[in-house]
Enzyme design. Structure first.
Site, mmCIF file in Angstrom:
data_model
loop_
_atom_site.group_PDB
_atom_site.id
_atom_site.type_symbol
_atom_site.label_atom_id
_atom_site.label_comp_id
_atom_site.label_asym_id
_atom_site.label_seq_id
_atom_site.Cartn_x
_atom_site.Cartn_y
_atom_site.Cartn_z
ATOM 1 N N CYS A 23 -2.260 8.582 3.821
ATOM 2 C CA CYS A 23 -2.204 7.618 2.538
ATOM 3 C C CYS A 23 -3.797 8.014 1.571
ATOM 4 O O CYS A 23 -3.464 7.999 0.572
ATOM 5 C CB CYS A 23 -1.664 6.368 2.752
ATOM 6 S SG CYS A 23 -3.124 5.375 3.666
ATOM 7 N N GLU B 224 0.925 -1.134 -0.030
ATOM 8 C CA GLU B 224 0.056 0.034 0.032
ATOM 9 C C GLU B 224 0.964 1.440 -0.026
ATOM 10 O O GLU B 224 1.527 1.425 1.036
ATOM 11 C CB GLU B 224 -0.900 -0.036 1.123
ATOM 12 C CG GLU B 224 -2.165 0.999 1.217
ATOM 13 C CD GLU B 224 -1.749 2.256 2.172
ATOM 14 O OE1 GLU B 224 -1.177 3.320 1.643
ATOM 15 O OE2 GLU B 224 -1.887 2.109 3.545
#
Length: 674
Positions: A295, A256
């Protein structure tokens, strides 16, 4: 000064050779050091594989789910200590709650899903059995079992608690031990959380280890039973993914990484609508929560061309009300970035974006900081840029300033908005604020392939929606392309990353023994007292009751029709029913057959059966006309404990006619006392 230790092979190891210093994001002063290059990674891997793994695999999924719930409760009781430590990361109390409470909540969700959606067993059944032979004695089925290695979790600095727990919860639920490696800048918070979990006494030995500092050559010793889960930059992910040992042994690698997430203001969301105000609020929150170090934060803002100026004005007004300062102050709305080096990186990236866009809010050389020294701490203001020509721009679509930086850009129409969204080359999330379902559908069809999550919000959902930037444990978290191509969370989907899916083939008895779920065609036990008279513990898989037959009469059909009001023509009009390709004439109601079935297999006296809680997978295979007879076969298919008083029994029910042809089939659920 904090000595941030590692926990390796059952021992706490203090910082040593190669230790790194950690500074406060607020003052710039050194507050800790962490790391030890002398860690014995082989011993750590062996401790996980030989001690932690067998102990976890000995537990059932429900055992591990109960363990997660207890761990979450233990952490919740002690979370104030984690809050207190987290201020030096630059985070506010609101930010702590996202991190600490969010991590604990994620663990609770996986605990609940483990109890509800997984069996109290050691094998997870992935789908129904497939009949592979004509005679019904050769079947296949997909099962999932825990990997027999170790999961190495490499986490980012921005969420030292949630980032660990969101990976750890599905790993432990799968039955796999973990070695956690947090980012050094905030590892002192992670270490405190790990100490709490180990001190709880709830984890088996070897289930959890911690590396503060570098991993050394640990990845060079992994094999096909191990897994790596990484969160961080695309450059680091590429380096890790390219490790020859990982590629040679097909080690599972989930990533990720960087993401140019975007938010789109729908063309219907004009000033004065609830959606316009919601959009502005979401953008401001995502730019300033965790000082933009998320993120999932909004990096690109897409607005109808005619609304650029009103949106810039509205966002700027909200950003201007955010007080920047010491995160310990109640008045502070945004704290510091995690470190001076992170501040420098954000400024460099902002300058790159500034070559293609004009900064319309936030001057990094002139802003106020409350309760702290602006120059000593890692403080920055939120910075909003305007890119007037997003079609020719390149860097605004490939440069992520991992801080309070976002760029607004115009779109002409929805196809153009989709085109701009997809210029991110793969994102974790895009949000669309609209009250128009057609807008939502068009963007979904055009942009879903480039995004791991699409978040729609409007006046109907705004009171319940959790926000653009909130990954939830129920839904997958990841994205294609630039975002890494991985999927974390997603409920039981996240658990599957740490399990092996295997196709097993054999007779119904063999598959029943492997999966602890009775497969039609397996041995039936029919020489005992009525199964409804037997407790949960006394019932065995395959225990079967065969009922006598009952004839269905025309009077039964008409009485049921008038009593229920279901006078559908197939039950009442013989000529019309015969004209239907499915019926030979008037037929019995399907629900009449279910009612008759209950009457054939129910044992009426008080006993262990406490309640009928429903039925699954009902299908009708053959019509039943007046004069036909039906009988029932009731078999124990699966048993799941629910609490200390009762468990759920899943029964396989088959109705057959006078010719032994199946007419209906379903699964009955009852709660049975122990």
């Amino acid at each position: 000064m904090l000595d941030v230790s590692s926990y390796a092979a059952g021992q706490w190891i203090a910082p040593g050779a190669g230790a790194r210093t950690i500074a406060s994001a607020i003052t710039g002063d050194v507050i800790a050091h962490a790391g030890n290059d002398a860690l014995d990674v082989q011993a750590m891997l062996s401790y996980a594989r030989d001690t932690g793994g067998p102990a976890l695999r000995k537990m059932t999924f429900h055992d591990r789910a109960r363990m997660l719930k207890a761990l979450a409760g233990y952490l919740n009781d002690g979370k104030q200590a984690l809050y207190d430590l987290s201020y030096d990361t630059g985070a506010t109390l609101s930010d702590h709650r996202i991190d600490v409470d969010g991590g604990i909540g994620t663990m609770m969700v996986f605990a609940a899903k483990g109890r509800r959606e997984m069996p109290d067993a050691h094998v997870y059944l992935d789908g129904p059995p497939e009949q592979l032979g004509r005679g019904g004695q050769f079947f296949g089925r997909h099962i999932c079992t825990p990997l027999q290695g170790v999961a190495v979790h490499i986490n980012a600095f921005n969420f030292p608690v949630w980032g660990m727990l969101e990976k750890l919860a599905p790993t432990l639920l799968a039955g796999v031990p973990a070695i956690v490696k947090p980012a050094t800048a905030t590892c002192y918070v992670t270490e405190a959380c790990v100490r709490m979990m180990l001190d709880s006494g709830l984890l088996p030995k070897g289930a959890l280890q911690l590396v503060t500092g570098g991993l050394g050559d640990m990845l060079d010793h992994l094999d096909c039973q191990d897994a790596v889960a990484f969160t961080g930059s695309a450059d680091t992910a590429l380096k890790l993914r390219g490790n020859p040992r990982l590629m040679q042994n097909s080690v599972r690698f989930a990533s990720e990484q960087d993401s140019l997430n975007a938010s789109v203001l729908g063309p219907d969301a004009t000033p004065g609508t609830p959606e316009f105000d919601l959009f502005v609020k979401e953008v401001q929150r995502e730019m300033t929560a965790k000082a933009g170090q998320k993120c999932t934060a909004i990096r690109r803002i897409m607005v109808p061309n005619a609304l650029i100026e009103p949106v810039i004005a509205a966002i700027s007004e909200r950003l201007g009300k955010i007080a920047i300062g010491d995160p310990r102050l109640e008045s502070t709305g945004m704290g510091a970035l995690v470190s001076a080096s992170q501040k420098r990186d954000v400024l460099e990236k902002a300058a790159t974006i500034g070559a293609e866009a004009e900064r319309v809010f936030g001057n990094p050389d002139d802003f106020a900081v409350e309760g702290a020294d602006r120059d000593k701490g890692a403080f920055l203001p939120p910075m909003l840029f305007h890119c007037a020509d997003p079609d020719s721009a390149v860097r605004v679509h490939d440069t992520e300033a991992f801080g309070p930086v976002s760029t607004i850009m115009p779109y002409r129409d929805l196809p153009h908005a989709v085109q701009l969204l997809n210029k991110g080359k793969g994102s974790l999330v895009a949000s669309v604020i609209t009250n128009d379902g057609n807008v939502a559908r068009e963007i979904t069809l055009g942009a879903a392939a480039f995004h791991g999550r699409l978040y729609f919000n409007n006046r109907a959902s705004m009171k319940e929606a959790t926000g653009h930037g909130a990954p939830l444990p129920h839904m997958v978290h990841g994205g294609p392309g630039r975002a890494g191509g991985g999927e974390e969370l997603g409920g039981i989907r996240g658990v599957m990353h740490y399990m092996q899916r295997t196709a097993v083939q054999g007779s119904p008895d063999i598959l029943t023994a492997i999966g602890q779920q009775w497969v039609p065609g397996a041995t039936e036990i029919s020489d005992r007292a009525h199964p409804f008279t037997r407790t949960f513990d006394q019932l065995d898989l395959g225990e079967t009751f065969n009922s006598p037959a009952r004839t269905v009469t025309l009077d039964d059909i008409e009485t049921f029709a008038h009593f229920t009001g279901d006078t559908f023509y197939a039950h009442m009009d013989d000529e019309a029913a015969r004209a239907n390709p499915f019926f030979p004439g008037r037929v019995a109601h399907g629900y009449l057959l279910l009612s008759f079935a209950a009457g054939l297999f129910v044992q009426p006296d008080p006993g262990p059966v406490l309640a009928n809680t429903g039925l699954d997978n009902l299908r009708f295979m053959e019509p039943v006309a007046a004069g036909d007879s039906i009988k029932v076969r009731l078999s124990v298919k699966h048993k799941t404990p629910r609490n200390d008083d009762y468990g759920e029994v899943r029964w396989h029910v088959t109705l057959t006619n006078q010719n032994d042809k199946p007419v209906a089939e379903y699964e009955l659920l009852t709660m049975n006392a122990y």
